[in-house]
Design an enzyme around this catalytic site. Structure first.
Site, mmCIF file in Angstrom:
data_model
loop_
_atom_site.group_PDB
_atom_site.id
_atom_site.type_symbol
_atom_site.label_atom_id
_atom_site.label_comp_id
_atom_site.label_asym_id
_atom_site.label_seq_id
_atom_site.Cartn_x
_atom_site.Cartn_y
_atom_site.Cartn_z
ATOM 1 N N LEU A 46 3.627 10.073 -15.212
ATOM 2 C CA LEU A 46 3.467 8.797 -15.928
ATOM 3 C C LEU A 46 3.499 7.608 -14.955
ATOM 4 C CD1 LEU A 46 5.604 9.541 -19.107
ATOM 5 C CD2 LEU A 46 3.115 9.641 -18.843
ATOM 6 N N GLY A 47 2.544 6.738 -15.130
ATOM 7 C CA GLY A 47 2.369 5.620 -14.194
ATOM 8 C C GLY A 47 1.192 5.899 -13.275
ATOM 9 N N GLY A 48 0.868 7.189 -13.117
ATOM 10 C CA GLY A 48 -0.321 7.583 -12.366
ATOM 11 C C GLY A 48 -0.290 7.197 -10.901
ATOM 12 N N VAL A 49 -1.475 7.153 -10.307
ATOM 13 C CA VAL A 49 -1.619 6.788 -8.892
ATOM 14 C C VAL A 49 -1.005 5.419 -8.656
ATOM 15 C CG1 VAL A 49 -3.361 6.097 -7.177
ATOM 16 C CG2 VAL A 49 -3.660 8.209 -8.478
ATOM 17 N N ASP A 316 -10.980 4.417 -13.822
ATOM 18 C CA ASP A 316 -11.782 4.682 -12.618
ATOM 19 C C ASP A 316 -12.949 5.629 -12.869
ATOM 20 O OD1 ASP A 316 -9.667 3.274 -11.604
ATOM 21 O OD2 ASP A 316 -9.100 4.730 -10.080
ATOM 22 N N ALA A 324 -6.273 -0.989 -11.701
ATOM 23 C CA ALA A 324 -5.326 -0.613 -12.742
ATOM 24 C C ALA A 324 -5.462 -1.500 -13.984
ATOM 25 C CB ALA A 324 -3.903 -0.709 -12.199
ATOM 26 N N HIS A 448 4.338 -30.807 -8.098
ATOM 27 C CA HIS A 448 4.221 -31.032 -6.658
ATOM 28 C C HIS A 448 5.589 -30.831 -6.006
ATOM 29 C CE1 HIS A 448 2.777 -32.648 -2.879
ATOM 30 N NE2 HIS A 448 3.884 -33.385 -2.828
#
Ligand code: NAD
Length: 483
Positions: A46-49, A316, A324, A448
């Site tokens: 879970l979360g993948g690459v 992908d 992502a 600023h």
């Protein structure tokens, strides 16, 4: 399927637990769907690459490298001696594992609370009528019959035939992010997103880095000026850049490079190959669905992201950038479309960010893209060197450039190159998404001294009333390009 074996019915099946898949699963569950998510690595996946070996670990390494580098720079500017005893990558890796582990369990918790059933196994379509198989080494295979399916199987690094990965000397970004010891010398093959992010981070930590890029400039998919500006800047802290150069062979100690000035031998300890990613669309049994990936391995989808009336593809494995946040955005759309909602994916504002030094971020249309789309495209830019806040950080490289429609003053695109560009681009993305007018940006009071003032300043340039630079920087439709 064995005769007589009953498949398990699944309402909505998600394949892949990366930022595409897990977001799609949560979104579908929120729409009342009963979701099963299958990942080859189960909950650990879970979360993948992104979480495990990509976005998160790389940003952790970049953060460490930036601090080490900045500390040295501040010492040079007369700051007190920092008392650092060098970089302990073993300690860093322990910390990084905690960060990654924490995010992985966070996703586990989110899916659990959403009622998503997460399973480990290798997924394959088996029949055209929504049949699929999940195979896991520790259990008998499971036959599934799904109503809807979202494929989110992601991508993996491209391997060069003459530079095969060996996990030690010739590595992908995955191994490069797991280094426990800093290599003395590194060659990075590919000067795109990964090559720049990793190459710059390793150089800042103290490695001697050479980036070998086949095209004429770094980041060749972006305006040439950006690649040139980065090449010039990173030379200042020792990164060697070879453009128009390709690697022909590795001898085990030397990397042989063919460049515009002839042959070069780079004696390096580590070779990181970062020449792109390929979609994971093989071995999915797509032929059972009657679907075939294109020559680049991607699945063609329209704005509904469907590959069949009941199957969507996201991330992908579909056209567009391998990012992502694009996968996650598509996950929401796919879940909605498959749940009967009239949602469509709009790629206009997929922000691209390179965590290089300086950072690069782009949103919306480029000047050329805007002209091609029929706008009277004009650009206006504000240099980072004119930002008071940037100067207090010791930074002066970069610019903010807006692309707008000269006829209406509507904001169409933005590029920011400079410190915190990755964060600054969010304001431009919102402006583009909301079809803001230059007056909206110019009329918004920005605090600023902050980097955010560059949006206000660039809009003033476009409107012909710049305050902190002379008026000549505004450019009309015929001039185009990046200042
Ligand atoms: P990339 O496409 O960004 O860059 C690959 C580079 O390698 C290109 O510049 C290409 O010209 C060059 N190249 C190709 N073959 C070569 C060769 N034989 N010799 C020398 N150079 C060669 O790919 P990547 O850096 O591997 O990253 C893959 C994808 O992952 C990116 O496109 C991006 O979508 C994603 N990514 C995103 C981020 C982020 O969002 N910050 C970070 C890392 C990766």
């Amino acid at each position: 399927m064995v005769v007589g074996e009953m498949p398990e019915g699944v309402d909505l099946l998600v394949v892949g637990g990366g930022p595409g898949g897990y977001v799609a699963a949560i979104a579908a569950a929120q729409m009342g769907r009963k979701v099963v998510l299958v990942d080859a690595d189960g909950e650990e996946g879970l979360g993948g690459v992104c979480v495990r070996v990509g976005c998160i670990p790389s940003k952790a390494l970049i953060e460490l490298a930036s601090h080490v580098h900045a500390q040295a720079a501040w010492h040079g500017r007369g700051a007190p001696t920092p008392g650092s005893d060098g970089v302990d990558l073993v300690k860093f890796q322990d910390w990084k594992r905690d960060v990654v582990g924490g995010l992985n369990s966070g996703v586990r918790g989110l899916l659990k609370r959403a009622g998503v059933d997460v399973r480990r196994g290798w997924f394959r379509f088996t029949r055209p009528d929504q049949g699929a198989l999940v195979v896991d080494a520790d259990r008998p295979p499971t036959h599934l019959q799904f109503k809807s399916c979202i494929i989110a199987t992601g991508s993996r690094p491209v391997e060069l035939r003459h530079l095969p990965f060996d996990g030690k000397r010739i590595v992908s970004s995955t191994e490069a992010l797991e280094l426990a010891e800093l290599p003395k010398s590194v060659a990075v093959v590919g000067g795109g997103y990964i090559g720049l992010e990793l190459g710059i981070a390793l150089a800042k930590l103290g490695s001697s880095v050479t980036i070998v890029e086949a095209q004429e400039t770094l980041l060749p998919t972006m305006d040439q000026n950006i690649g040139n500006l980065i090449a010039k800047h990173i030379k200042e802290f020792g990164v060697e850049v070879l453009t128009g150069a390709t690697v022909t062979e590795d001898t085990g100690t030397k990397l042989l490079v063919e460049g515009p000035d002839g042959r070069l031998e780079l004696e390096v300890d580590l070779v990181v190959v970062a020449v792109g990613r390929i979609p994971n669309t093989e071995d999915l049994g797509l032929d059972a669905l009657g679907v075939e990936p294109g020559p680049d391995g991607r699945l063609q989808v329209g704005t509904d992201l469907l590959v069949t009336p009941r199957v969507a593809a996201i991330g992908d494995i579909t056209p567009g950038p391998a990012l992502a946040h694009k996968a996650s955005a598509e996950g929401h759309v796919a879940a909605a479309v498959l749940s009967g909602h009239l949602e469509r994916f709009d790629p206009t504002t997929i922000v691209a960010v390179v965590f290089s030094d300086p950072e690069v971020a782009q949103a919306g249309l480029t000047a050329a893209g805007a002209a091609a789309a029929g706008y009277t495209a004009a650009t206006a830019s504000f240099p980072i060197s004119a930002s008071g806040r940037a100067r207090t950080m010791g930074e002066s490289t970069g610019f903010a450039e807006y692309v707008y429609d000269e006829a209406t003053g509507i904001v169409l695109g933005c590029t920011v190159v400079g410190p915190h560009a990755s964060e600054l681009i969010a304001e431009a993305a919102l402006a583009i998404e909301m079809a803001a007018h230059l007056d909206d940006l110019a009329g918004t009071i920005h605090a600023h001294p902050t980097m955010g003032e560059i949006h206000h300043e660039a809009a003033l340039v476009a409107l012909g009333r710049p305050v902190h630079i002379p008026a000549a920087r505004r450019r009309g439709p015929s001039e185009g390009g990046t200042a």
